[in-house]
Design a protein around this motif. Structure first.
Motif, PDB file in Angstrom:
ATOM      1  N   GLN A 115      76.614  70.051   4.187  1.00  0.00           N
ATOM      2  CA  GLN A 115      78.071  70.169   4.064  1.00  0.00           C
ATOM      3  C   GLN A 115      78.773  69.548   5.268  1.00  0.00           C
ATOM      4  N   THR A 116      78.265  69.808   6.452  1.00  0.00           N
ATOM      5  CA  THR A 116      78.859  69.254   7.677  1.00  0.00           C
ATOM      6  C   THR A 116      78.755  67.738   7.679  1.00  0.00           C
ATOM      7  N   ARG A 117      77.607  67.226   7.302  1.00  0.00           N
ATOM      8  CA  ARG A 117      77.400  65.775   7.258  1.00  0.00           C
ATOM      9  C   ARG A 117      78.365  65.123   6.276  1.00  0.00           C
ATOM     10  N   LYS A 118      78.570  65.734   5.111  1.00  0.00           N
ATOM     11  CA  LYS A 118      79.497  65.195   4.115  1.00  0.00           C
ATOM     12  C   LYS A 118      80.927  65.190   4.651  1.00  0.00           C
ATOM     13  N   LYS A 119      81.328  66.279   5.290  1.00  0.00           N
ATOM     14  CA  LYS A 119      82.668  66.372   5.866  1.00  0.00           C
ATOM     15  C   LYS A 119      82.876  65.316   6.943  1.00  0.00           C
ATOM     16  N   LEU A 120      81.891  65.169   7.842  1.00  0.00           N
ATOM     17  CA  LEU A 120      81.998  64.187   8.917  1.00  0.00           C
ATOM     18  C   LEU A 120      82.002  62.759   8.393  1.00  0.00           C
ATOM     19  N   ALA A 121      81.257  62.494   7.331  1.00  0.00           N
ATOM     20  CA  ALA A 121      81.243  61.144   6.757  1.00  0.00           C
ATOM     21  C   ALA A 121      82.646  60.764   6.290  1.00  0.00           C
ATOM     22  N   GLY A 122      83.361  61.703   5.680  1.00  0.00           N
ATOM     23  CA  GLY A 122      84.729  61.438   5.249  1.00  0.00           C
ATOM     24  C   GLY A 122      85.664  61.193   6.420  1.00  0.00           C
ATOM     25  N   ILE A 123      85.533  62.010   7.444  1.00  0.00           N
ATOM     26  CA  ILE A 123      86.370  61.860   8.642  1.00  0.00           C
ATOM     27  C   ILE A 123      86.088  60.528   9.327  1.00  0.00           C
ATOM     28  N   CYS A 124      84.812  60.189   9.468  1.00  0.00           N
ATOM     29  CA  CYS A 124      84.448  58.928  10.137  1.00  0.00           C
ATOM     30  C   CYS A 124      84.975  57.725   9.363  1.00  0.00           C
ATOM     31  N   GLY A 125      84.973  57.819   8.030  1.00  0.00           N
ATOM     32  CA  GLY A 125      85.515  56.736   7.213  1.00  0.00           C
ATOM     33  C   GLY A 125      86.994  56.507   7.480  1.00  0.00           C
ATOM     34  N   MET A 152      87.766  54.223  10.784  1.00  0.00           N
ATOM     35  CA  MET A 152      87.287  52.838  10.876  1.00  0.00           C
ATOM     36  C   MET A 152      88.236  51.976  11.697  1.00  0.00           C
ATOM     37  N   ASN A 153      87.663  51.177  12.580  1.00  0.00           N
ATOM     38  CA  ASN A 153      88.385  50.229  13.430  1.00  0.00           C
ATOM     39  C   ASN A 153      89.354  50.914  14.397  1.00  0.00           C
ATOM     40  N   ARG A 154      89.101  52.161  14.708  1.00  0.00           N
ATOM     41  CA  ARG A 154      89.954  52.889  15.636  1.00  0.00           C
ATOM     42  C   ARG A 154      89.148  53.279  16.865  1.00  0.00           C
ATOM     43  N   ASN A 155      89.837  53.349  18.000  1.00  0.00           N
ATOM     44  CA  ASN A 155      89.195  53.788  19.241  1.00  0.00           C
ATOM     45  C   ASN A 155      88.986  55.294  19.194  1.00  0.00           C
ATOM     46  N   VAL A 156      87.766  55.720  19.517  1.00  0.00           N
ATOM     47  CA  VAL A 156      87.444  57.141  19.501  1.00  0.00           C
ATOM     48  C   VAL A 156      86.646  57.529  20.742  1.00  0.00           C
ATOM     49  N   ARG A 157      86.673  58.810  21.006  1.00  0.00           N
ATOM     50  CA  ARG A 157      85.765  59.429  21.978  1.00  0.00           C
ATOM     51  C   ARG A 157      84.958  60.441  21.174  1.00  0.00           C
ATOM     52  N   VAL A 158      83.648  60.379  21.308  1.00  0.00           N
ATOM     53  CA  VAL A 158      82.769  61.245  20.549  1.00  0.00           C
ATOM     54  C   VAL A 158      81.944  62.078  21.519  1.00  0.00           C
ATOM     55  N   GLN A 159      81.876  63.375  21.249  1.00  0.00           N
ATOM     56  CA  GLN A 159      81.022  64.259  22.047  1.00  0.00           C
ATOM     57  C   GLN A 159      79.964  64.835  21.118  1.00  0.00           C
ATOM     58  N   THR A 160      78.714  64.823  21.567  1.00  0.00           N
ATOM     59  CA  THR A 160      77.622  65.349  20.759  1.00  0.00           C
ATOM     60  C   THR A 160      77.360  66.811  21.114  1.00  0.00           C
ATOM     61  N   ILE A 161      76.551  67.462  20.312  1.00  0.00           N
ATOM     62  CA  ILE A 161      76.223  68.864  20.571  1.00  0.00           C
ATOM     63  C   ILE A 161      75.423  69.027  21.859  1.00  0.00           C
ATOM     64  N   ASP A 162      74.839  67.943  22.342  1.00  0.00           N
ATOM     65  CA  ASP A 162      74.094  67.982  23.608  1.00  0.00           C
ATOM     66  C   ASP A 162      74.982  67.708  24.816  1.00  0.00           C
ATOM     67  N   GLY A 163      76.288  67.503  24.589  1.00  0.00           N
ATOM     68  CA  GLY A 163      77.229  67.302  25.682  1.00  0.00           C
ATOM     69  C   GLY A 163      77.422  65.860  26.109  1.00  0.00           C
ATOM     70  N   HIS A 164      76.806  64.901  25.432  1.00  0.00           N
ATOM     71  CA  HIS A 164      77.000  63.487  25.761  1.00  0.00           C
ATOM     72  C   HIS A 164      78.322  63.011  25.176  1.00  0.00           C
ATOM     73  N   GLY A 208      84.377  54.238  22.076  1.00  0.00           N
ATOM     74  CA  GLY A 208      84.258  52.935  21.457  1.00  0.00           C
ATOM     75  C   GLY A 208      85.086  52.854  20.197  1.00  0.00           C
ATOM     76  N   VAL A 209      84.877  51.786  19.453  1.00  0.00           N
ATOM     77  CA  VAL A 209      85.593  51.535  18.202  1.00  0.00           C
ATOM     78  C   VAL A 209      84.630  51.797  17.052  1.00  0.00           C
ATOM     79  N   VAL A 210      85.075  52.574  16.073  1.00  0.00           N
ATOM     80  CA  VAL A 210      84.249  52.846  14.902  1.00  0.00           C
ATOM     81  C   VAL A 210      84.132  51.564  14.088  1.00  0.00           C
ATOM     82  N   VAL A 211      82.908  51.096  13.905  1.00  0.00           N
ATOM     83  CA  VAL A 211      82.683  49.866  13.141  1.00  0.00           C
ATOM     84  C   VAL A 211      81.918  50.130  11.851  1.00  0.00           C
ATOM     85  N   GLY A 212      81.487  51.361  11.656  1.00  0.00           N
ATOM     86  CA  GLY A 212      80.789  51.690  10.423  1.00  0.00           C
ATOM     87  C   GLY A 212      80.367  53.145  10.389  1.00  0.00           C
TER      88      GLY A 212
END
Length: 97
Positions: free
Chosen positions: A25-35, A38-50, A54-58
């Protein structure tokens, strides 16, 4: 006749069904959000704190691909390298203006 290891493999790990469904369910929700990012500048934080910028290209149902010039991973000569992140490991996605 001697049994081979491949005839009866020992299961080392099996994910809990409730956890597996939550990940799907989380993966499906995130796939929609990531779509939508597209072509926008983002900051992404992972569950490990990284944190990555960059720009979303896909994106697809499993991965987010961002174009980054982060020298931590690609060295000082990497311009516009593509970083692939696993969707269910993402904690925060922030649009950068």
């Amino acid at each position: 006749m001697q049994a081979r290891a491949t005839d009866n493999p020992a299961q080392v790990y099996k994910a809990d069904n409730q956890w597996s469904e939550q990940v799907r369910q989380t993966r499906k929700k995130l796939a929609g959000i990531c779509g939508q990012c597209m072509n926008r500048n983002v900051r992404v934080q992972t569950i490990d704190g990284h944190t990555y910028e960059g720009v979303v290209v896909g994106s697809d149902q499993s991965y987010l691909h961002i174009m980054t010039s982060d020298v931590r991973f690609f060295g000082p000569y990497a311009s516009n390298a593509i970083l692939t992140l696993v969707l269910y490991e993402l904690l925060v996605i922030t649009l950068l203006i």
